[in-house]
Design an enzyme around this catalytic site. Structure first.
Site, PDB file in Angstrom:
ATOM      1  N   HIS A 268       1.033  -1.121  -0.085  1.00 43.76           N
ATOM      2  CA  HIS A 268       0.093   0.067   0.020  1.00 43.76           C
ATOM      3  C   HIS A 268       0.734   1.384   0.074  1.00 43.76           C
ATOM      4  CE1 HIS A 268      -3.373   2.742   1.077  1.00 43.76           C
ATOM      5  NE2 HIS A 268      -4.023   1.984   0.655  1.00 43.76           N
ATOM      6  N   ASP A 319      -7.749  -5.592  -0.797  1.00 44.50           N
ATOM      7  CA  ASP A 319      -8.463  -6.458  -1.785  1.00 44.50           C
ATOM      8  C   ASP A 319      -7.948  -7.877  -1.492  1.00 44.50           C
ATOM      9  OD1 ASP A 319      -7.453  -3.573  -3.644  1.00 44.50           O
ATOM     10  OD2 ASP A 319      -9.369  -4.292  -3.191  1.00 44.50           O
TER      11      ASP A 319
HETATM   12  C1  SDX Z   1      -6.126  -0.117  -3.307  1.00 46.17           C
HETATM   13  O1  SDX Z   1      -4.305   4.559  -2.161  1.00 46.17           O
HETATM   14  C2  SDX Z   1      -5.327   3.823  -1.522  1.00 46.17           C
HETATM   15  O2  SDX Z   1      -5.646   4.167  -0.559  1.00 46.17           O
HETATM   16  C3  SDX Z   1      -6.101   2.500  -2.449  1.00 46.17           C
HETATM   17  C4  SDX Z   1      -6.792   1.775  -1.606  1.00 46.17           C
HETATM   18  C5  SDX Z   1      -8.260   2.633  -1.476  1.00 46.17           C
HETATM   19  O3  SDX Z   1      -9.047   2.101  -0.515  1.00 46.17           O
HETATM   20  O4  SDX Z   1      -8.634   3.514  -2.355  1.00 46.17           O
HETATM   21  O5  SDX Z   1      -6.338   1.555  -0.476  1.00 46.17           O
HETATM   22  C6  SDX Z   1      -7.401   0.273  -2.521  1.00 46.17           C
HETATM   23  O6  SDX Z   1      -5.982   0.242  -4.509  1.00 46.17           O
HETATM   24  C7  SDX Z   1      -5.066  -0.921  -2.436  1.00 46.17           C
HETATM   25  C8  SDX Z   1      -3.984  -1.304  -3.322  1.00 46.17           C
HETATM   26  C9  SDX Z   1      -4.516  -2.364  -4.251  1.00 46.17           C
HETATM   27  N1  SDX Z   1      -3.198  -2.524  -5.200  1.00 46.17           N
HETATM   28  C10 SDX Z   1      -2.653  -4.064  -5.430  1.00 46.17           C
HETATM   29  O7  SDX Z   1      -2.646  -4.902  -4.304  1.00 46.17           O
HETATM   30  C11 SDX Z   1      -1.510  -4.087  -6.391  1.00 46.17           C
HETATM   31  C12 SDX Z   1      -0.156  -4.646  -5.602  1.00 46.17           C
HETATM   32  N2  SDX Z   1       0.435  -3.671  -5.119  1.00 46.17           N
HETATM   33  C13 SDX Z   1       1.328  -2.634  -5.550  1.00 46.17           C
HETATM   34  O8  SDX Z   1       1.253  -2.479  -6.866  1.00 46.17           O
HETATM   35  C14 SDX Z   1       1.596  -1.394  -4.682  1.00 46.17           C
HETATM   36  O9  SDX Z   1       1.921  -2.176  -3.267  1.00 46.17           O
HETATM   37  C15 SDX Z   1       0.863  -0.291  -4.540  1.00 46.17           C
HETATM   38  C16 SDX Z   1       0.507   0.019  -6.016  1.00 46.17           C
HETATM   39  C17 SDX Z   1      -0.274  -0.620  -3.690  1.00 46.17           C
HETATM   40  C18 SDX Z   1       1.763   0.708  -3.781  1.00 46.17           C
HETATM   41  O10 SDX Z   1       2.745   0.873  -4.648  1.00 46.17           O
HETATM   42  P1  SDX Z   1       3.921   2.069  -4.372  1.00 46.17           P
HETATM   43  O11 SDX Z   1       3.759   2.812  -2.988  1.00 46.17           O
HETATM   44  O12 SDX Z   1       4.030   2.720  -5.491  1.00 46.17           O
HETATM   45  O13 SDX Z   1       5.148   1.241  -4.145  1.00 46.17           O
HETATM   46  P2  SDX Z   1       6.078   0.857  -5.451  1.00 46.17           P
HETATM   47  O14 SDX Z   1       5.288   0.184  -6.359  1.00 46.17           O
HETATM   48  O15 SDX Z   1       6.974   1.822  -5.614  1.00 46.17           O
HETATM   49  O16 SDX Z   1       6.739  -0.504  -4.547  1.00 46.17           O
HETATM   50  C19 SDX Z   1       7.884  -0.129  -3.732  1.00 46.17           C
HETATM   51  C20 SDX Z   1       8.683  -1.552  -3.668  1.00 46.17           C
HETATM   52  C21 SDX Z   1       9.130  -2.013  -4.992  1.00 46.17           C
HETATM   53  O17 SDX Z   1      10.252  -2.748  -5.088  1.00 46.17           O
HETATM   54  P3  SDX Z   1      11.606  -2.380  -5.401  1.00 46.17           P
HETATM   55  O18 SDX Z   1      11.383  -1.971  -6.901  1.00 46.17           O
HETATM   56  O19 SDX Z   1      12.095  -1.005  -4.599  1.00 46.17           O
HETATM   57  O20 SDX Z   1      12.693  -3.312  -5.184  1.00 46.17           O
HETATM   58  O21 SDX Z   1       7.827  -2.447  -3.238  1.00 46.17           O
HETATM   59  C22 SDX Z   1       7.612  -3.600  -4.089  1.00 46.17           C
HETATM   60  C23 SDX Z   1       8.039  -3.034  -5.540  1.00 46.17           C
HETATM   61  O22 SDX Z   1       8.316  -3.867  -6.600  1.00 46.17           O
HETATM   62  N3  SDX Z   1       6.410  -4.044  -4.150  1.00 46.17           N
HETATM   63  C24 SDX Z   1       5.892  -5.066  -4.294  1.00 46.17           C
HETATM   64  C25 SDX Z   1       4.330  -5.090  -4.076  1.00 46.17           C
HETATM   65  N4  SDX Z   1       4.132  -3.706  -3.967  1.00 46.17           N
HETATM   66  C26 SDX Z   1       5.238  -3.151  -4.018  1.00 46.17           C
HETATM   67  N5  SDX Z   1       6.448  -6.305  -4.588  1.00 46.17           N
HETATM   68  C27 SDX Z   1       5.705  -7.327  -4.504  1.00 46.17           C
HETATM   69  N6  SDX Z   1       4.285  -7.406  -4.587  1.00 46.17           N
HETATM   70  C28 SDX Z   1       3.586  -6.359  -4.440  1.00 46.17           C
HETATM   71  N7  SDX Z   1       2.398  -6.155  -4.251  1.00 46.17           N
END
Ligand code: SDX
Length: 382
Positions: A268, A319
């Site tokens: 998140h 989710d």
């Molecule tokens: C919702 O914003 C809200 O409030 C949204 C929400 C709401 O109620 O409205 O809460 C609802 O959208 C929840 C999130 C649903 N999405 C997912 O589950 C998709 C998977 N999650 C990710 O894509 C990610 O965690 C985000 C998009 C939710 C947040 O991403 P950020 O803050 O932009 O973090 P990032 O993508 O820059 O990742 C930071 C690091 C990375 O590693 P490095 O490249 O630095 O080595 O964390 C890793 C990412 O690869 N990472 C993950 C991951 N999420 C982040 N690695 C594996 N699996 C994941 N799910």
């Protein structure tokens, strides 16, 4: 862009305060992270208030009295029907079109038949009336389209059923058990609002130009669809289906993490020590698994949750459990994100009303990184 402002660039607007709001707070106690709606902790609201009470709280600023709730609920139940042209359109849209795209179209069509269609964009009272209609009609649109695509007869909204039971009845053609009804209502309460998430930001940017609430909601639906946001609940289910059996889970997740795959339903942008909504919903996954007599998906989910939480320090978000919850309710996975949208519409609408009550056009800057000034070569020489 002037030199002194170049250090203002935050990719993905991470950490940027773009609005002030009185609707939701994600800071929790001492900034430890936690969700509050209008000052009420989600843990105190969950299992106590209904989705109807939550929608009223967000739109009107406080929990309704018994008579306020009675009137609000009566307005919602009276507003569930759809204009015939929209139902006809459902029969013409290719059945392969994703329900989130059809919901986006549905809200657009509903705007043409709204009695307040000509109200000024900033008309607070008219916007609240429009919001109530969308809260009431979006579930009917999702359910009707689903039944038509499946070649099933429409199940009309029932005035004797509350918001949660009515939707499940319209989709499944049967009134849900109290456990199912309560779990679905709880999922709607938890999905209703979440501060300045991408889709809510999209809604606020849209109306900050003094565009209308329906345009803001359509923009928000389009934003929510993405798998990094609302679309994650559908993707989270696909993870469980891919694993297929509990004995495959550990190998699957270790291989996925080794490939640095993004595991849908985890992580998140704001919560770094866990999403309170996920913890609340997980309890109901166990209950519903017991009610349907199949705990296989819980036994698949557990090792995946453990591995991603411990090895990547990425706890599950809302989710991850909602995908299983909706499976136990016999809902098609294409409906998972539309359900998120029909719950979140109350939060989006509250933010739209708040934005229009104290509006300032949202217009950030971009840092230019393109080619430097160039002279034009006439076409005959190019
Ligand atoms: C919702 O914003 C809200 O409030 C949204 C929400 C709401 O109620 O409205 O809460 C609802 O959208 C929840 C999130 C649903 N999405 C997912 O589950 C998709 C998977 N999650 C990710 O894509 C990610 O965690 C985000 C998009 C939710 C947040 O991403 P950020 O803050 O932009 O973090 P990032 O993508 O820059 O990742 C930071 C690091 C990375 O590693 P490095 O490249 O630095 O080595 O964390 C890793 C990412 O690869 N990472 C993950 C991951 N999420 C982040 N690695 C594996 N699996 C994941 N799910």
């Amino acid at each position: 862009m002037s030199a002194e402002s170049t250090d203002q660039y935050h990719p993905g607007l991470e950490g940027v305060i773009a609005n002030e709001t009185a609707i939701a707070n994600l800071e929790g106690k001492e900034g430890s992270g936690g969700l509050e709606y209008r000052g009420y902790r989600i843990e105190d609201l969950a299992n106590v208030v209904s989705y109807e009470e939550t929608a009223f709280l967000l739109l009107h600023g406080d929990l309704p009295s018994a008579s306020q709730l009675r009137d609000f609920d009566a307005r919602l139940r009276a507003a569930r029907a759809l204009p015939d042209p929209l139902v006809d359109l459902f029969r013409k849209i290719p059945p392969t079109i994703h329900p989130m795209d059809v919901l986006r179209t549905s809200v657009s069509v509903l705007s043409h038949y709204d009695p307040d269609v000509n109200a000024p964009p900033g008309d607070h009272a008219a916007n609240v009336r429009k919001a109530e209609r969308m809260i009431a009609q979006m579930p009917t649109a999702v359910a009707y389209h689903d039944r038509i695509v499946k070649g099933l007869p429409l199940v009309e909204p029932r005035g004797d059923l509350d918001h949660a039971a009515n939707f499940l009845n319209m989709v499944n053609g049967s009134v849900p058990s109290e456990t199912m009804r309560h779990a679905f209502d709880l999922s709607l309460v938890l999905y209703t609002e979440h501060e300045l998430n991408a889709s809510t930001f999209s809604a606020r940017v849209t109306v900050s130009t003094l565009s209308d609430i329906y345009s803001g909601i359509v923009a928000a639906i389009g934003t929510l669809k993405g798998p990094l946001h609302g679309g994650a609940n559908e993707e989270a289910w696909k993870v469980l289906e891919q694993v297929g059996a509990p004995e495959n889970a550990e190998r699957w997740i270790q291989d996925a993490l080794a490939r640095k795959e993004r595991i849908m339903g985890f992580g998140h942008r704001v919560y770094k020590t866990g999403d309170p909504r996920s913890r609340i919903l997980k309890e109901y996954c166990t209950k519903l698994a017991a009610e349907v007599g199949d705990d296989r998906w819980e036994r698949i989910a557990e090792p995946i949750e453990k591995a991603v939480t411990t090895q990547k320090a990425l706890p599950p978000n809302v989710d991850w459990p909602s995908a299983r919850l909706y499976h136990y309710m016999n809902l098609s996975i294409e409906l998972y994100t539309p359900i998120f949208a029909m719950a979140r519409v109350a939060g989006w609408a509250a933010h739209i009303v708040e934005q229009l009550d104290h509006n300032r056009l949202m217009r950030p800057r971009a840092r230019y990184i393109g080619p430097p000034n160039r002279s034009v070569t006439p076409l005959k020489n190019r």
